[in-house]
Design an enzyme around this catalytic site. Sequence first.
Site, mmCIF file in Angstrom:
data_model
loop_
_atom_site.group_PDB
_atom_site.id
_atom_site.type_symbol
_atom_site.label_atom_id
_atom_site.label_comp_id
_atom_site.label_asym_id
_atom_site.label_seq_id
_atom_site.Cartn_x
_atom_site.Cartn_y
_atom_site.Cartn_z
ATOM 1 N N GLU A 144 47.557 38.846 44.740
ATOM 2 C CA GLU A 144 47.336 40.029 43.910
ATOM 3 C C GLU A 144 48.205 39.831 42.691
ATOM 4 O O GLU A 144 49.428 39.924 42.760
ATOM 5 C CB GLU A 144 47.694 41.300 44.679
ATOM 6 C CG GLU A 144 47.148 42.571 44.033
ATOM 7 C CD GLU A 144 48.104 43.161 43.011
ATOM 8 O OE1 GLU A 144 47.905 42.909 41.783
ATOM 9 O OE2 GLU A 144 49.033 43.870 43.409
ATOM 10 N N CYS A 173 50.362 46.790 38.149
ATOM 11 C CA CYS A 173 49.290 45.825 37.880
ATOM 12 C C CYS A 173 47.965 46.536 37.628
ATOM 13 O O CYS A 173 47.163 46.095 36.803
ATOM 14 C CB CYS A 173 49.149 44.859 39.050
ATOM 15 S SG CYS A 173 50.622 43.871 39.355
#
Length: 450
Positions: free
Chosen positions: A235, A269
């Site tokens: 990720e 993010c």
Amino acid sequence: MTPGVRMYAVTDPATAEVVETYPTATDAEVTAAVDAAHSAAAWGRSSSVAERAALLRRLGDLHAEHQDELAASIVREMGKPLAEAAGEVGFCTEIYHYYADHAGQFLADEPLDVTSGPGSAVVRRSPVGVLLGIMPWNFPAYQVARFAAPNLAIGNTVVLKHAPQCPATAALLEKLFAEAGFPAGAYVNVYATDEQIADVIADPRVQGVSLTGSERAGAAVAETAGRHLKKVVLELGGSDPFLVLSTDDLDAVVDAAVAARLDNTGQACNAAKRFVVVGDLYEPFVEKFTARLLAGETGAPLSSVAAAENLGRQVDAAVAEGATLHSTGRRHGAHFPAGVLTGLTTGHTAARQELFGPVAMVFAAADEDDAVRIANDTPYGLGSYVFTTDPAQAERVADRIEAGMVFVNGVGAEGAELPFGGVKRSGFGRELGRPGIEEFVNKKLIRTVV
């Protein structure tokens, strides 16, 4: 690393003062961590799902009981506003409880319809063994929960390398896992160097790696894992688009946009970073959004002086390329004022970067097709947001967005039951929800003919 310099340290982002250091692990300590996790793998294979679920439930309870302590540690290490740090710990409790509640269902034998002959067949899900988790600094407790909860539910064991600036939270989390009743080695914290981690990945007892972090770190880990035939879940970064296509309440959309940009002082993010606004909505959106974003900043520092300096270089480069920065604050130390960049096109360098901080980029789009074009013109593909009053348009645009997640007419809508992950340079694999428990599991076929 320079002799005598400790890699793992708590540095107050507000003052840049090093307030506590932790010794970096020796090679022997790293080996011992893998030894312990490998030994504990026997527990993972022999314990029942119900037993492991009970431990996860207790772990979730402990996060709730120690919420204030964990939140204070997070604030001290990376500067997150206290209320947000407490909310992060609360989400961890939800994640541990979610897998406690659903592990039995997710890991039950799956009967298959046999059409190739007599007999029966099932898929049985079982642990693969030792996993390595490499976690970032921006959500010190939540990122661990996303990785550890489903894998401990399966019966995998975890060696956890946390970010060097979060050693105190890492130690506290390891203490909670032990207090919850997990056996020694089921979850092991290790203050390892990058070189030592490469050796851990190469260890044949380690079966997989999950990393949340930068593209550079993800590429390095994936390269090492690939050489040793280890599965990875990555990720990585994101530059999520926030599309404003139509609205009957611009103020509500602006409020959602501000919340989507300022979460964790912009250091997420999956935060909205590129705001793409169509037609006549552009000018009023920019006016309202700029005013509220500048007024809504928390005053919290970024995670470090280095993070603020990097963001400053990116913003200054965008202005040098012709963008306009709207901001009233002053940069100092790790503090970076909220700002809005306008006058951007997809040709600007900043448009293809991730701005990790409270600075938003706003793009004007001619229509729906142009908005989708701008949204997809990025190397990233983590999350995205679509705001429209037209349900058919929402469905159509959501289908066209190149991202792992699309949120329609809402922000902050993540949940323990919802899979999290991206495509393109945002990584691959999924965490949370049922997909999160499917990544590191042996889906063993058992075929009985007679």
